[in-house]
Design an enzyme around this catalytic site. Structure first.
Site, PDB file in Angstrom:
ATOM      1  N   LYS A 172       0.736  -1.301  -0.071  1.00 59.81           N
ATOM      2  CA  LYS A 172      -0.071  -0.052  -0.011  1.00 59.81           C
ATOM      3  C   LYS A 172       0.934   1.435  -0.039  1.00 59.81           C
ATOM      4  CE  LYS A 172      -4.355  -1.451   1.886  1.00 59.81           C
ATOM      5  NZ  LYS A 172      -5.315  -1.222   2.867  1.00 59.81           N
TER       6      LYS A 172
ATOM      7  N   ASN B  86      -4.995   1.938  -2.201  1.00 64.76           N
ATOM      8  CA  ASN B  86      -5.340   0.519  -2.205  1.00 64.76           C
ATOM      9  C   ASN B  86      -6.151   0.307  -3.497  1.00 64.76           C
ATOM     10  OD1 ASN B  86      -8.011   2.004  -2.077  1.00 64.76           O
ATOM     11  ND2 ASN B  86      -8.964  -0.046  -1.002  1.00 64.76           N
TER      12      ASN B  86
ATOM     13  N   ASP C 127     -10.536   2.615   1.268  1.00 67.02           N
ATOM     14  CA  ASP C 127     -10.770   2.057   2.406  1.00 67.02           C
ATOM     15  C   ASP C 127     -11.967   2.865   3.259  1.00 67.02           C
ATOM     16  OD1 ASP C 127      -9.499  -0.124   1.946  1.00 67.02           O
ATOM     17  OD2 ASP C 127      -7.398   0.531   2.528  1.00 67.02           O
TER      18      ASP C 127
HETATM   19  P1  NAP Z   1      -1.139  -2.745  10.582  1.00 71.23           P
HETATM   20  O1  NAP Z   1      -0.710  -1.335   9.852  1.00 71.23           O
HETATM   21  O2  NAP Z   1      -0.410  -3.909  10.578  1.00 71.23           O
HETATM   22  O3  NAP Z   1      -1.636  -2.299  12.043  1.00 71.23           O
HETATM   23  C1  NAP Z   1      -1.945  -3.210  13.142  1.00 71.23           C
HETATM   24  C2  NAP Z   1      -2.089  -2.298  14.415  1.00 71.23           C
HETATM   25  O4  NAP Z   1      -2.888  -3.538  15.319  1.00 71.23           O
HETATM   26  C3  NAP Z   1      -0.998  -1.760  15.105  1.00 71.23           C
HETATM   27  O5  NAP Z   1      -1.374  -0.657  15.765  1.00 71.23           O
HETATM   28  C4  NAP Z   1      -0.557  -3.050  16.070  1.00 71.23           C
HETATM   29  O6  NAP Z   1       0.313  -2.627  16.982  1.00 71.23           O
HETATM   30  C5  NAP Z   1      -1.762  -3.397  16.546  1.00 71.23           C
HETATM   31  N1  NAP Z   1      -1.909  -4.988  16.811  1.00 71.23           N
HETATM   32  C6  NAP Z   1      -1.298  -5.802  16.292  1.00 71.23           C
HETATM   33  N2  NAP Z   1      -1.582  -7.127  16.938  1.00 71.23           N
HETATM   34  C7  NAP Z   1      -2.040  -6.925  18.050  1.00 71.23           C
HETATM   35  C8  NAP Z   1      -2.535  -7.604  19.232  1.00 71.23           C
HETATM   36  N3  NAP Z   1      -2.197  -8.621  19.252  1.00 71.23           N
HETATM   37  N4  NAP Z   1      -3.186  -6.608  20.010  1.00 71.23           N
HETATM   38  C9  NAP Z   1      -3.435  -5.376  19.985  1.00 71.23           C
HETATM   39  N5  NAP Z   1      -3.022  -4.655  18.930  1.00 71.23           N
HETATM   40  C10 NAP Z   1      -2.316  -5.312  18.032  1.00 71.23           C
HETATM   41  O7  NAP Z   1      -2.671  -3.422  10.023  1.00 71.23           O
HETATM   42  P2  NAP Z   1      -3.836  -2.651   9.406  1.00 71.23           P
HETATM   43  O8  NAP Z   1      -3.550  -2.600   7.948  1.00 71.23           O
HETATM   44  O9  NAP Z   1      -4.027  -1.461  10.136  1.00 71.23           O
HETATM   45  O10 NAP Z   1      -5.131  -3.591   9.793  1.00 71.23           O
HETATM   46  C11 NAP Z   1      -5.544  -3.808  10.984  1.00 71.23           C
HETATM   47  C12 NAP Z   1      -6.717  -4.919  11.017  1.00 71.23           C
HETATM   48  O11 NAP Z   1      -7.823  -4.103  10.294  1.00 71.23           O
HETATM   49  C13 NAP Z   1      -6.413  -6.058  10.580  1.00 71.23           C
HETATM   50  O12 NAP Z   1      -7.118  -7.148  11.075  1.00 71.23           O
HETATM   51  C14 NAP Z   1      -6.831  -6.150   9.168  1.00 71.23           C
HETATM   52  O13 NAP Z   1      -7.607  -7.421   8.549  1.00 71.23           O
HETATM   53  C15 NAP Z   1      -8.344  -4.966   9.274  1.00 71.23           C
HETATM   54  N6  NAP Z   1      -8.829  -4.528   8.036  1.00 71.23           N
HETATM   55  C16 NAP Z   1     -10.030  -4.416   7.466  1.00 71.23           C
HETATM   56  C17 NAP Z   1     -10.368  -4.043   6.520  1.00 71.23           C
HETATM   57  C18 NAP Z   1     -11.566  -4.564   6.141  1.00 71.23           C
HETATM   58  O14 NAP Z   1     -12.018  -3.967   4.752  1.00 71.23           O
HETATM   59  N7  NAP Z   1     -12.705  -5.081   6.747  1.00 71.23           N
HETATM   60  C19 NAP Z   1      -9.484  -2.990   5.747  1.00 71.23           C
HETATM   61  C20 NAP Z   1      -8.170  -3.135   6.417  1.00 71.23           C
HETATM   62  C21 NAP Z   1      -7.646  -3.618   7.385  1.00 71.23           C
HETATM   63  P3  NAP Z   1       1.710  -2.585  17.065  1.00 71.23           P
HETATM   64  O15 NAP Z   1       2.314  -1.386  16.205  1.00 71.23           O
HETATM   65  O16 NAP Z   1       2.186  -2.620  18.545  1.00 71.23           O
HETATM   66  O17 NAP Z   1       2.158  -3.975  16.263  1.00 71.23           O
END
Ligand code: NAP
Length: 274
Positions: A63, A84, A99
């Site tokens: 991305k 995206n 998004d």
């Molecule tokens: P990302 O950039 O990797 O960010 C993940 C975030 O979650 C970071 O703040 C990370 O903290 C935190 N985290 C990771 N594991 C954790 C845990 N076990 N407990 C608490 N915090 C945790 O990922 P992202 O792209 O933002 O995506 C985040 C979530 O949203 C994912 O589950 C993804 O599948 C979902 N999502 C869904 C959609 C949809 O269309 N439904 C779209 C985008 C994303 P640290 O920095 O401390 O690692």
């Protein structure tokens, strides 16, 4: 016939093909949509092939990596610092971000409002988008991350971009009563389905809970909210909503609530099969 694809790595569990096929069928678009699993080091070679498409979606880990290859960028993609959706015109790439439209559509379909006191879990890419949208919608926002420094860094970015002040805390310390809780962490996602980002008391006091996770469709967070009578929604509508917005950019097609719910239904069935 038009040709579209998703690039990312890994793409094993992607629901994008079934969602885009459903949307294109309902819109009468003559097109196909394929997965192009692309490891980070293979992006430069993949770009040449992508120029022959009509458009493509971009997911983790590309991305931000795709930015140097773009010939133009929408205002929203610039605000979020992430792309995206790419439209291809005469081999040139125009980057956008849908998004946020998926996030707003998911809230709208669930009858949830992005306003009042909002608690956002996470400080990654999806959280950045949701935080900026919450502030733009006028919400009183608290960002909760597992490390306070990550929440503060996102708060500082929001201050710089929108000149708005938001509250921060750690996920462990999050308490109080919120109109809306949004989970933008992978905490609770398959296979770690016994995890929940927040204490149950905080979840049960909320007005609504929106979890961006869709596998499982009911996370531990949503189950806790649901059993306390709190309104809930998972990330499937957001996923279908961002896909519909990408189709609109590529093909000019406009989708009804029923079209998006049909894509959600198809994605839910595919998820059960997987
Ligand atoms: P990302 O950039 O990797 O960010 C993940 C975030 O979650 C970071 O703040 C990370 O903290 C935190 N985290 C990771 N594991 C954790 C845990 N076990 N407990 C608490 N915090 C945790 O990922 P992202 O792209 O933002 O995506 C985040 C979530 O949203 C994912 O589950 C993804 O599948 C979902 N999502 C869904 C959609 C949809 O269309 N439904 C779209 C985008 C994303 P640290 O920095 O401390 O690692």
């Amino acid at each position: 016939m038009k040709h579209f694809a998703l690039i990312g790595f890994p793409l094993g569990h992607s629901l994008s093909v079934v969602i885009h096929q459903t949307l294109m069928r309902r819109a009468g678009t003559d097109g196909d949509y394929i997965l192009k699993e692309t490891a980070p080091q293979d992006l430069p070679q993949a770009v040449d092939e992508l120029r022959r498409l009509d458009g493509f979606n971009v997911t983790i880990p590309h991305k931000i990596r795709i930015l140097p290859y773009l010939d133009g960028l929408s205002e929203k993609a610039e605000l979020f610092g992430a792309v995206n959706t790419v439209s291809v015109k005469n081999g040139r790439f125009y980057g956008d971000n849908t998004d946020w439209l998926g996030f707003l559509k998911g809230l709208e379909l669930a009858g949830m409002e992005l306003g009042g006191k909002v608690l956002l879990c996470g400080a990654g890419g999806a959280a950045r988008m949701a935080a900026l949208e919450a502030v733009l919608a006028g919400a009183d926002l608290t960002i909760a991350a597992r490390k306070i420094q990550k929440a503060e860094a996102l708060a500082a970015e929001i201050k710089e971009k929108l000149n708005a002040k938001v509250h921060t805390c750690t996920l462990n310390a999050a308490s109080g009563t919120y109109d809306l809780i949004v989970n933008a962490t992978p905490c609770g996602m398959f296979p770690h389905t016994d995890e929940c980002p927040l204490a149950e008391e905080t979840v049960c006091r909320a007005g609504s809970v929106f979890d961006m996770i869709y596998n499982p469709q009911e996370t531990k967070l949503l189950a806790a909210a649901h059993s306390a009578g709190v309104k809930t929604a998972n990330g499937l509508t957001m996923l279908a909503g961002q896909a519909a917005a990408a189709e609109t950019l590529w093909n000019g097609t406009v989708f009804t609530r029923d079209d998006i719910l049909a894509a959600v239904d198809a994605a839910g069935k595919e998820l059960e099969k997987k």
